[in-house]
Design a protein around this motif. Structure first.
Motif, PDB file in Angstrom:
ATOM      1  N   PRO A 191       0.823  -1.214   0.000  1.00 30.22           N
ATOM      2  CA  PRO A 191       0.000   0.000   0.000  1.00 30.22           C
ATOM      3  C   PRO A 191       0.857   1.265   0.000  1.00 30.22           C
ATOM      4  N   CYS A 196      -3.395   7.185   4.527  1.00 25.55           N
ATOM      5  CA  CYS A 196      -2.762   6.857   5.816  1.00 25.55           C
ATOM      6  C   CYS A 196      -2.672   8.051   6.750  1.00 25.55           C
ATOM      7  N   PRO A 396      -1.291  -0.127   7.226  1.00 29.06           N
ATOM      8  CA  PRO A 396      -1.494  -0.897   5.991  1.00 29.06           C
ATOM      9  C   PRO A 396      -0.244  -1.640   5.528  1.00 29.06           C
ATOM     10  N   TRP A 415      -7.495  -3.026   2.794  1.00 25.83           N
ATOM     11  CA  TRP A 415      -7.144  -1.609   2.702  1.00 25.83           C
ATOM     12  C   TRP A 415      -7.660  -0.976   1.412  1.00 25.83           C
ATOM     13  N   ARG A 418     -11.056   0.613   1.998  1.00 21.94           N
ATOM     14  CA  ARG A 418     -11.056   1.316   3.288  1.00 21.94           C
ATOM     15  C   ARG A 418     -12.186   2.327   3.438  1.00 21.94           C
TER      16      ARG A 418
END
Length: 477
Positions: A191, A196, A396, A415, A418
């Motif tokens: 990822p 994030c 992740p 993820w 998400r």
């Protein structure tokens, strides 16, 4: 000046260490555990952090003798200016769940620059050499220390080598695959940083990275037996990197157990379970508040999985208070009559729990985790497989490392999806796979092998202890 103290075969001049931690719990815990290792070599060790964070860290110590731990380390309580900190938001955008309620704390951290420099200047006069171990995210705060001749800096990295390397890799021009070699995971399945962090934290991070470069080396909370390839790659991009982790102690549940009245409620409940590896711990760290709708889906999924569980249902730590989070009525979001319905299968706990001690209990057989690196390391060292639920930050990439590289876990929260609430059926199936399936059995075998390797690395003569000795030798030469 001579220091007559000799421990572990190391004799040194009056060398002292000052740790400057980043303030979220996972970072603070990791650096405190590292500083305690340093005391075993006979070094004076100091820790500089705001008073409220020092106090909270001491309350959450998971060591056999907290008094011994705190007695060997001198804590310096820094004063932060007053600032407003909103409570964690349980109705955040599901696609970006970074704890933005902590941003006011991050914004005020630069105010520590002057008090930290004053402390460094004071300590530098007392010792022949002062070694500063500063968190990666505190580079701005310690930047003036390099002006003092007898001060040396080392960068402390709390995330994994895998995550840290690919963070750099993402910013490298061209992402040259030849740099990686054949032993490295396909970067296309790792990822990116998208989703994030908030833009505000990305800006905060960029300010720190601009000030890196004065360090004599990196210290990272990992071991080469877990991440040797990625430690080498990270070192090739930066400076000498010491893989000296994991730092946490290894609990021995059969020794020195406290009476039940003093023993945490989770441990008391686990003591009553008759089957080993039959319970899954559900905990999402100190910087996460689940969405209201997600709490309901998780509750249903846990109940329908048929597995026993401990669920630490709490909101994230606040930025400016020593509390158990800013939202106190999360349990009101559970389905009506839920705790009565699951009373023979599980318990819901509303405060911080001693995660390391729980993972060490023989009744624990799985960990549904946000995949903060400290949690991953604790789970590995206790031989507990992980159901991955990445939420923000380094989670992740850590989750990918757990499931795709080490193969010691199963995916719960994808993820790539998400922005969606994880449905109860997905949770139910993942837990069953981890706890009661042929695939889960193979994962359990893998994590047991990792556990053995990690414990050997942490023991005398192991890979991590040798790296620690090498680091000590360098600073004392």
């Amino acid at each position: 000046m001579e220091n007559s103290n000799i421990k572990n075969g190391v004799k040194h001049q009056t060398i002292a260490f000052l740790a400057v931690p980043f303030l979220p719990q996972g970072h603070l815990t990791a650096i405190l555990n590292f500083t305690y290792l340093l005391t075993n070599y006979g070094f004076p060790v100091h820790v500089a952090a705001p008073g409220q964070h020092n106090r909270q860290a001491k309350l959450r110590l998971q060591v056999s003798d907290p008094n011994d731990f705190c007695g060997k380390i001198q804590f310096h309580d820094l004063q932060l200016p007053n600032f407003s900190s909103p409570p964690p938001n349980p109705n955040h955008d599901p696609s970006v769940q970074f704890p933005d309620h902590l941003q006011p704390l991050f914004d005020i951290i630069p105010k520590l620059r002057q008090p930290v420099f004053e402390l460094v200047a004071e300590l530098a006069q007392k010792y022949t050499k002062l070694i500063i171990i500063h968190d990666y995210f505190m580079a701005f705060v310690v930047q003036d220390a390099k002006t003092i001749p007898n001060v040396e800096l080392y960068n402390f990295i709390a995330p994994s080598a895998f995550t840290t390397f690919f963070h750099y890799w993402e910013t490298m021009p061209g992402n040259n695959p030849l740099v990686l070699g054949s032993q490295v995971i396909d970067p296309s399945i790792v990822p990116t940083n998208d989703g994030c962090f908030t833009p505000e934290f990305v800006e905060f991070l960029a300010k720190q990275e601009k000030l890196l470069g004065s360090e004599s080396g990196f210290l990272i909370n990992t071991s080469r037996v877990i991440e040797g390839t990625y430690v080498d790659l990270l070192e090739s991009l930066s400076v000498k990197t010491y893989a000296v982790g994991p730092f946490h102690p290894i609990p021995e549940p059969e020794k020195d157990q406290l009476p039940n009245k003093e023993r945490n409620i989770c441990l008391q409940w686990l003591d009553k379970q008759k089957t080993e590896s039959s319970v899954i711990l559900v905990a999402f760290g100190s910087a996460t508040t689940l969405h209201e709708k997600q709490i309901e889906e998780l509750a249903i999924g846990l109940e329908r999985s048929g597995q026993k569980f401990i669920w630490a249902l709490r909101s994230a730590d606040k930025g400016n208070e020593e509390t158990e989070g800013g939202v106190t009525n999360l349990s009101a979001l559970l389905p009506e009559g839920y705790e009565e319905m699951i009373k023979d299968k599980g318990i819901v706990v509303r405060e911080w729990v001693p995660q390391l001690e729980i993972l060490a209990h023989p009744s624990i057989g799985g960990f549904l985790s946000h995949c903060g690196w400290l949690s991953c390391l604790e789970s590995m060292s206790m031989g507990v497989p992980i159901a991955t639920w990445p939420i923000h930050s380094d989670h992740p990439k850590n989750a990918t490392f757990v499931t795709e590289v080490l193969k010691i876990g199963v995916v719960v929260r994808d993820w790539a999806k998400r922005s969606e609430i994880v449905k109860s059926i997905t949770i139910e199936n993942a837990i069953r796979k981890l706890m009661d399936s042929e695939e889960g059995l193979e994962i359990r075998k893998n994590v047991q092998r990792v556990c053995v390797d990690v414990r050997r690395a942490m023991a005398e003569g192991g890979a991590s202890r040798l790296e620690m000795d090498s680091f000590v030798a360098r600073v004392t030469k």
